[in-house]
Design an enzyme around this catalytic site. Structure first.
Site, PDB file in Angstrom:
ATOM      1  N   ASP A  48     -33.100  27.418 -76.164  1.00 15.97           N
ATOM      2  CA  ASP A  48     -33.341  28.837 -76.401  1.00 15.97           C
ATOM      3  C   ASP A  48     -33.103  29.169 -77.870  1.00 15.97           C
ATOM      4  O   ASP A  48     -31.974  29.085 -78.345  1.00 15.97           O
ATOM      5  CB  ASP A  48     -32.395  29.648 -75.502  1.00 15.97           C
ATOM      6  CG  ASP A  48     -32.673  31.138 -75.572  1.00 15.97           C
ATOM      7  OD1 ASP A  48     -33.674  31.535 -76.199  1.00 15.97           O
ATOM      8  OD2 ASP A  48     -31.880  31.907 -74.999  1.00 15.97           O
ATOM      9  N   ASP A  59     -39.431  33.940 -80.325  1.00 15.25           N
ATOM     10  CA  ASP A  59     -38.401  33.589 -79.353  1.00 15.25           C
ATOM     11  C   ASP A  59     -38.962  32.580 -78.356  1.00 15.25           C
ATOM     12  O   ASP A  59     -40.018  32.814 -77.773  1.00 15.25           O
ATOM     13  CB  ASP A  59     -37.961  34.881 -78.641  1.00 15.25           C
ATOM     14  CG  ASP A  59     -36.837  34.649 -77.655  1.00 15.25           C
ATOM     15  OD1 ASP A  59     -36.170  33.601 -77.735  1.00 15.25           O
ATOM     16  OD2 ASP A  59     -36.628  35.530 -76.790  1.00 15.25           O
TER      17      ASP A  59
END
Ligand code: NAG
Ligand code: NAG
Ligand code: NAG
Length: 475
Positions: free
Chosen positions: A152, A353
């Site tokens: 992530d 992201d």
């Protein structure tokens, strides 16, 4: 699986949702300057993992890991299907929560209380961020144990579930890491400065138990991990191992992590794995997210970008200590730049992201994109929305479709073409939707999500302060 034919049989539908893979194959049969032509049959999700037919070969000193989708057939973590995959609606609502929490995290920066050292109660940790969708496998400890972690770029701390799971561990495929069986594990003490740095990395003040530092991080879908903060040997590839990497050894863990053992934090904060390995890799990493969950991509540390990569600087607009900010300047649809004032993008700011699924645009940018896309797609019948996706088409009577290209422009002047597989979200043949959404507030951050990043090599250079994009990074 043909169970949509028997949709009234609830059990078969359940099976269908378990076996469904995310993202469509999107086999392209033609492309011109303005559109992609796609076979509709190729939109059907595949339930088998295909081996990648293109592997980047590069002579650099690269450390490459295979990337698979959390719920797809290439993930070996949940092959017995004991963990139900989320539905489209669940995925999209989770995505909305993640984006909301990104927005609120940036508009309400956590204020640091003096000496707020206490044992964390996981139920009171403010939610920070959703947990991401793609998995890599790394080695932890001595002797090393293989652990599959969600990676992530939107969060920092790395954690895994740890024995003895004093409070709770969710079901994971691999053996749960046992620090008492590793000769390289050490606890971090509460008085260590690295313990205090958890505040910026997790958004939560660390706790303290028997003088061991306690971390806690909560994700939007009420998932969380809490436990001892430790240091351990992390082996990324057979040749690349790092001692004393700080990580969370989770004693109380809950949530949908797709059967993975935890999370690998690749944000910009100093506790991320990117920062902790900076001496070797200089904060350089890249990844390619596969075109569908039935193929694989890569995550590479160090090395150099493909020759055809185009770069843009990381934004100087503050997007917090973790996120990778970019300056969007324009969007094109079908080869034409949309008439969106540059201030729409500069007012919102933007990040890229790996953990948000679809791309969330400022309201004015989304309405311009939607209007132009609908106009160019006016040959096809519009149908009802899927959750937050409001531009959906019924392709059940078509064998091929033509979809306008979409491009993102950045401050360095580059245009990045979104792959054909990153434009439409497949829910069923009669509901295929534009995979973008609008933020509700013009001041909310634009989030460049992972759906639109598929097949691009995305190259992060945190030292030089730039991000690069190259097409065809993986298939
Ligand atoms: C890779 O490295 C080997 C030996 O170092 C060299 O012989 C070869 O030409 C290199 N290949 C490429 C594509 O640069
Ligand atoms: C780490 O600290 C916890 C809490 O004090 C303790 O239970 C555990 O045994 C310690 N582990 C090691 C390896 O020192
Ligand atoms: C939009 O966000 C700003 C800043 O957070 C806030 O002041 C404003 O009230 C919000 N507007 C709406 C319509 O919610």
């Amino acid at each position: 699986m043909k169970c949509f034919l028997y949709a009234h049989f609830l059990c078969l539908c359940l099976l269908f949702s378990l076996e469904k893979s995310y993202g469509f194959e999107g086999r392209k049969i033609a492309e011109n300057h303005h559109s992609h032509t796609i076979e509709v049959s190729s939109l059907l999700p595949s339930t088998a993992c295909k081996s990648p037919n293109k592997v980047l070969s590069n002579n650099d000193t690269k450390a490459s890991l295979k990337v698979v989708h959390k719920h797809g057939p290439c993930s070996t973590l949940n092959q017995d299907k004991t963990i139900a995959a989320p539905t489209d609606t669940e995925i999209l609502l989770q995505d909305q929560s993640r984006v909301k929490s990104i927005h609120s995290r940036l508009s309400n920066p956590k204020t640091l209380g003096a000496n707020e050292v206490k044992v964390i109660d996981a139920t009171t940790i403010p939610a920070s961020i959703g947990s991401g969708s793609y998995i890599v496998t790394v080695g932890l400890g001595t002797p090393q144990k293989q652990l599959s972690l969600i990676f992530d770029t939107g969060s920092d701390i790395t954690w895994t579930q740890c024995q003895p799971c004093a409070r709770s561990c969710y079901k994971q495929k691999e053996q749960i890491f046992d620090p008492s069986q590793s000769t390289s594990y050490t606890n971090i003490s509460c008085s260590s400065p690295v313990c205090s740095s958890l505040t910026s990395a997790t958004g939560n003040t660390p706790g303290c138990a028997s003088s061991t530092c306690v971390y806690g991080i909560k994700y939007v879908d009420s998932s969380f991990s809490k436990g001892f903060f430790g240091a351990e040997k992390l082996t990324l590839t057979p040749t690349d191992a790092f001692s004393n990497i700080y990580f969370g050894c989770g004693q109380d863990n809950q949530g949908d992590f797709g059967g993975s053992a935890g999370l690998l934090g690749l944000g910009r904060d100093k506790l991320s794995v990117v920062s902790q390995t900076a001496q070797k890799y200089n904060k350089i990493f890249s990844y390619c997210l596969p075109s569908s969950s039935s193929s694989t991509g890569f995550l590479t540390f160090g090395g150099s970008a493909s020759k055809n990569a185009k770069f843009t600087p990381l934004s100087t607009i503050s997007t917090g200590p973790s996120f990778y900010g970019l300056d969007f300047t324009a969007i094109s649809v079908g080869g034409t730049k949309l008439a969106i004032s540059a201030s729409v993008f500069s007012t919102a700011g933007a990040i890229i992201d790996s953990g948000t699924t679809i791309t969330w645009l400022p309201p004015a940018a989304y309405s311009a994109l939607r209007a132009s896309f609908r106009k160019l797609m006016s040959n096809y019948p519009l149908t009802s929305a899927v959750s937050i996706l409001d531009t959906c088409y019924d392709f059940s009577s078509y064998s091929t479709i033509s979809v306008p290209k979409i491009g993102f422009f950045f401050s360095s002047g580059i245009e990045v073409d979104i792959d054909a597989t990153g434009i439409l979200y497949w829910s069923s043949k009669s509901q295929v939707c534009l995979a973008f959404a609008g933020n509700s507030n013009a001041t909310d951050l634009l989030v460049f999500g992972n759906f639109q990043q598929k097949t691009l090599e995305v190259f992060y250079d945190g030292s030089a302060g730039k991000v690069g994009f190259a097409p065809g990074g993986c298939s």
